[in-house]
Motif scaffolding. Structure first.
Motif, mmCIF file in Angstrom:
data_model
loop_
_atom_site.group_PDB
_atom_site.id
_atom_site.type_symbol
_atom_site.label_atom_id
_atom_site.label_comp_id
_atom_site.label_asym_id
_atom_site.label_seq_id
_atom_site.Cartn_x
_atom_site.Cartn_y
_atom_site.Cartn_z
ATOM 1 N N SER A 1 3.161 11.493 -8.124
ATOM 2 C CA SER A 1 3.279 10.048 -7.924
ATOM 3 C C SER A 1 3.334 9.693 -6.438
ATOM 4 C CB SER A 1 4.519 9.504 -8.643
ATOM 5 O OG SER A 1 5.697 10.148 -8.201
ATOM 6 N N MET A 2 3.945 10.569 -5.622
ATOM 7 C CA MET A 2 4.011 10.307 -4.185
ATOM 8 C C MET A 2 2.631 10.430 -3.545
ATOM 9 S SD MET A 2 5.722 9.336 -1.615
ATOM 10 C CE MET A 2 7.378 9.370 -2.293
ATOM 11 N N VAL A 3 1.853 11.404 -3.965
ATOM 12 C CA VAL A 3 0.490 11.539 -3.441
ATOM 13 C C VAL A 3 -0.311 10.275 -3.718
ATOM 14 C CG1 VAL A 3 -1.709 12.780 -3.694
ATOM 15 C CG2 VAL A 3 0.429 14.064 -3.585
ATOM 16 N N LEU A 4 -0.234 9.800 -4.943
ATOM 17 C CA LEU A 4 -0.974 8.591 -5.319
ATOM 18 C C LEU A 4 -0.454 7.366 -4.575
ATOM 19 C CD1 LEU A 4 -1.304 9.181 -9.173
ATOM 20 C CD2 LEU A 4 -3.061 9.474 -7.421
ATOM 21 N N LEU A 5 0.868 7.279 -4.409
ATOM 22 C CA LEU A 5 1.449 6.146 -3.676
ATOM 23 C C LEU A 5 0.951 6.127 -2.235
ATOM 24 C CD1 LEU A 5 3.440 3.788 -3.299
ATOM 25 C CD2 LEU A 5 5.223 5.497 -2.802
ATOM 26 N N MET A 6 0.948 7.286 -1.572
ATOM 27 C CA MET A 6 0.526 7.343 -0.172
ATOM 28 C C MET A 6 -0.959 7.023 -0.028
ATOM 29 S SD MET A 6 3.323 7.763 1.321
ATOM 30 C CE MET A 6 2.446 7.457 2.828
ATOM 31 N N ILE A 7 -1.786 7.522 -0.931
ATOM 32 C CA ILE A 7 -3.218 7.221 -0.868
ATOM 33 C C ILE A 7 -3.441 5.718 -1.008
ATOM 34 C CG2 ILE A 7 -5.404 7.474 -2.125
ATOM 35 C CD1 ILE A 7 -4.595 10.359 -2.701
ATOM 36 N N MET A 8 -2.676 5.095 -1.888
ATOM 37 C CA MET A 8 -2.770 3.642 -2.054
ATOM 38 C C MET A 8 -2.337 2.925 -0.771
ATOM 39 S SD MET A 8 -0.840 1.223 -4.843
ATOM 40 C CE MET A 8 0.773 1.814 -4.309
ATOM 41 N N ILE A 9 -1.271 3.395 -0.141
ATOM 42 C CA ILE A 9 -0.789 2.781 1.101
ATOM 43 C C ILE A 9 -1.837 2.904 2.198
ATOM 44 C CG2 ILE A 9 0.885 3.064 2.973
ATOM 45 C CD1 ILE A 9 2.987 3.711 0.830
ATOM 46 N N TYR A 10 -2.430 4.088 2.336
ATOM 47 C CA TYR A 10 -3.473 4.264 3.352
ATOM 48 C C TYR A 10 -4.645 3.316 3.101
ATOM 49 C CZ TYR A 10 -1.113 8.854 3.776
ATOM 50 O OH TYR A 10 -0.193 9.859 3.902
ATOM 51 N N ALA A 11 -5.054 3.239 1.850
ATOM 52 C CA ALA A 11 -6.248 2.460 1.507
ATOM 53 C C ALA A 11 -6.051 0.972 1.797
ATOM 54 C CB ALA A 11 -6.615 2.666 0.043
ATOM 55 N N ARG B 1 4.500 -0.357 -9.532
ATOM 56 C CA ARG B 1 4.971 -0.593 -10.897
ATOM 57 C C ARG B 1 4.220 0.291 -11.887
ATOM 58 N NH1 ARG B 1 9.738 -2.892 -12.589
ATOM 59 N NH2 ARG B 1 9.592 -3.131 -14.842
ATOM 60 N N TYR B 2 2.924 0.455 -11.646
ATOM 61 C CA TYR B 2 2.119 1.315 -12.528
ATOM 62 C C TYR B 2 2.595 2.768 -12.442
ATOM 63 C CZ TYR B 2 -1.844 3.904 -14.398
ATOM 64 O OH TYR B 2 -2.633 4.766 -15.121
ATOM 65 N N LEU B 3 2.884 3.233 -11.242
ATOM 66 C CA LEU B 3 3.355 4.610 -11.067
ATOM 67 C C LEU B 3 4.715 4.812 -11.729
ATOM 68 C CD1 LEU B 3 2.354 5.244 -7.334
ATOM 69 C CD2 LEU B 3 1.261 6.198 -9.375
ATOM 70 N N ILE B 4 5.564 3.798 -11.652
ATOM 71 C CA ILE B 4 6.874 3.871 -12.302
ATOM 72 C C ILE B 4 6.725 4.060 -13.807
ATOM 73 C CG2 ILE B 4 8.922 2.513 -12.912
ATOM 74 C CD1 ILE B 4 8.814 1.315 -10.100
ATOM 75 N N GLU B 5 5.769 3.330 -14.379
ATOM 76 C CA GLU B 5 5.553 3.419 -15.822
ATOM 77 C C GLU B 5 4.843 4.721 -16.210
ATOM 78 O OE1 GLU B 5 6.738 1.289 -17.917
ATOM 79 O OE2 GLU B 5 7.380 -0.277 -16.520
ATOM 80 N N THR B 6 4.042 5.264 -15.301
ATOM 81 C CA THR B 6 3.213 6.434 -15.615
ATOM 82 C C THR B 6 3.939 7.758 -15.384
ATOM 83 O OG1 THR B 6 1.276 5.145 -14.931
ATOM 84 C CG2 THR B 6 0.965 7.514 -15.186
#
Length: 311
Positions: A186-196, A220-225
């Protein structure tokens, strides 16, 4: 005359001075001990250390500490309340309130990281120094340590449901392997989203509002996933909630692996991927691969030149 009496007088004066200093020190120490005993039950463990860290480098990074502290207070209050205090019967209302909370915490807090793993990523990418990342982490931790007791008091006073927090469950996962993988991914996905949304996309005039809304929806999506470890997707939240709930630091190694090691490793891995894509350095070092972005841009430029020649 014999000099002995004079020496005796000087010696007595010195002894008297030493005795007075010792007594004053003992009295001062006793007062400090008494003050500590009275105040310590009301101070979360670790808060004093966090506050002391804000003055590192002669207070150069104190504004960053303050931004993190205020931003974290707002983030906990505005993003943990949806589903508890707001939108209890409506998922749409809860998601909307959460998005509004993310935007408000960032806007009012002055653009804080409010996440030690994000600070680690910014340090890895050279966006901030190690000292700044440390002070920002201390500010976020101080904010979390104050936020949970504060909002418990609010809930008790108004008769509202108390806010919850992310919890590591050591049952069948004592080392935190499964929970750690969830936090890592989830952290990898969060950081990629932040960079983008912050560095790669441009939404024009309304860039800030659009990118913050997208960030809020993504979180919110990551929290649910990824619910395995709470989820926290933030080392500060996992640990400050534990301290608030249990009154002391976590004893399970799985807690630290899940919320700190796995989360920060995910942030560093995401930083590595971003450097491969966009270029730059990782911990001050240039990678032997990439940047993909420049290669892609060069190919597109070459194609444009070829098409113009044919015309």
């Amino acid at each position: 005359r014999s000099p002995v009496p004079t020496v005796s007088i000087q010696t007595n004066a010195t002894e008297t001075t030493i005795t007075a200093t010792t007594i004053n020190t003992m009295v001062f120490t006793s007062l400090l001990s008494s003050l500590h005993q009275k105040i310590s039950p009301y101070l979360p463990p670790g808060l004093a250390t966090c506050l002391a860290s804000s003055f590192i480098s002669d207070g150069e990074y104190f504004p960053d500490f303050l931004h993190e502290f205020i931003g974290t207070l707002l983030m906990v209050g505005l993003t943990f309340s949806p589903g508890k205090w707001i939108g209890t019967d409506s998922l749409v209302v809860a998601w909307t309130a959460h998005a509004a909370g993310v935007i408000a915490a960032d806007r009012i807090g002055g653009g804080p990281h409010v996440n030690p793993a994000v600070s680690v990523s910014m340090w890895a990418l050279g966006k901030c120094s190690y000292t700044e990342a440390y002070v920002r982490t201390a500010g976020a931790m101080a904010g979390g340590l104050v936020a949970f007791p504060l909002f418990k008091l609010v809930a008790s006073t108004l008769g509202w449901e108390p806010l919850g927090g992310p919890e590591f469950d050591p049952v069948d996962d004592e080392e935190g392997i499964a929970s750690g993988f969830s936090e890592f991914a989830s952290m990898v996905l969060l950081m990629i989203m932040i960079y983008a949304v912050n560095w790669e996309l441009d939404f024009g005039k309304y860039h800030y509002w659009i990118k913050q809304t997208m960030t809020a929806v993504g979180i919110r999506y990551l929290i649910e996933t990824f619910p395995k470890a709470g989820p926290a997707i933030n080392p500060m939240l996992g640990t400050t909630w534990y301290i608030f709930k249990n009154g002391g630091y976590p004893h399970e190694l799985g807690h630290y692996f899940t919320y700190w090691v796995a989360s920060c490793a995910g942030a560093i891995f995401a930083s590595f991927l971003y450097v491969v894509y966009a270029g730059g350095t990782l911990f001050g070092k240039t990678l032997p691969i990439g940047p993909i972005k420049e290669v892609k841009a060069a190919k597109e430029e070459s194609k444009d030149k070829d098409s113009k020649k044919k015309k």
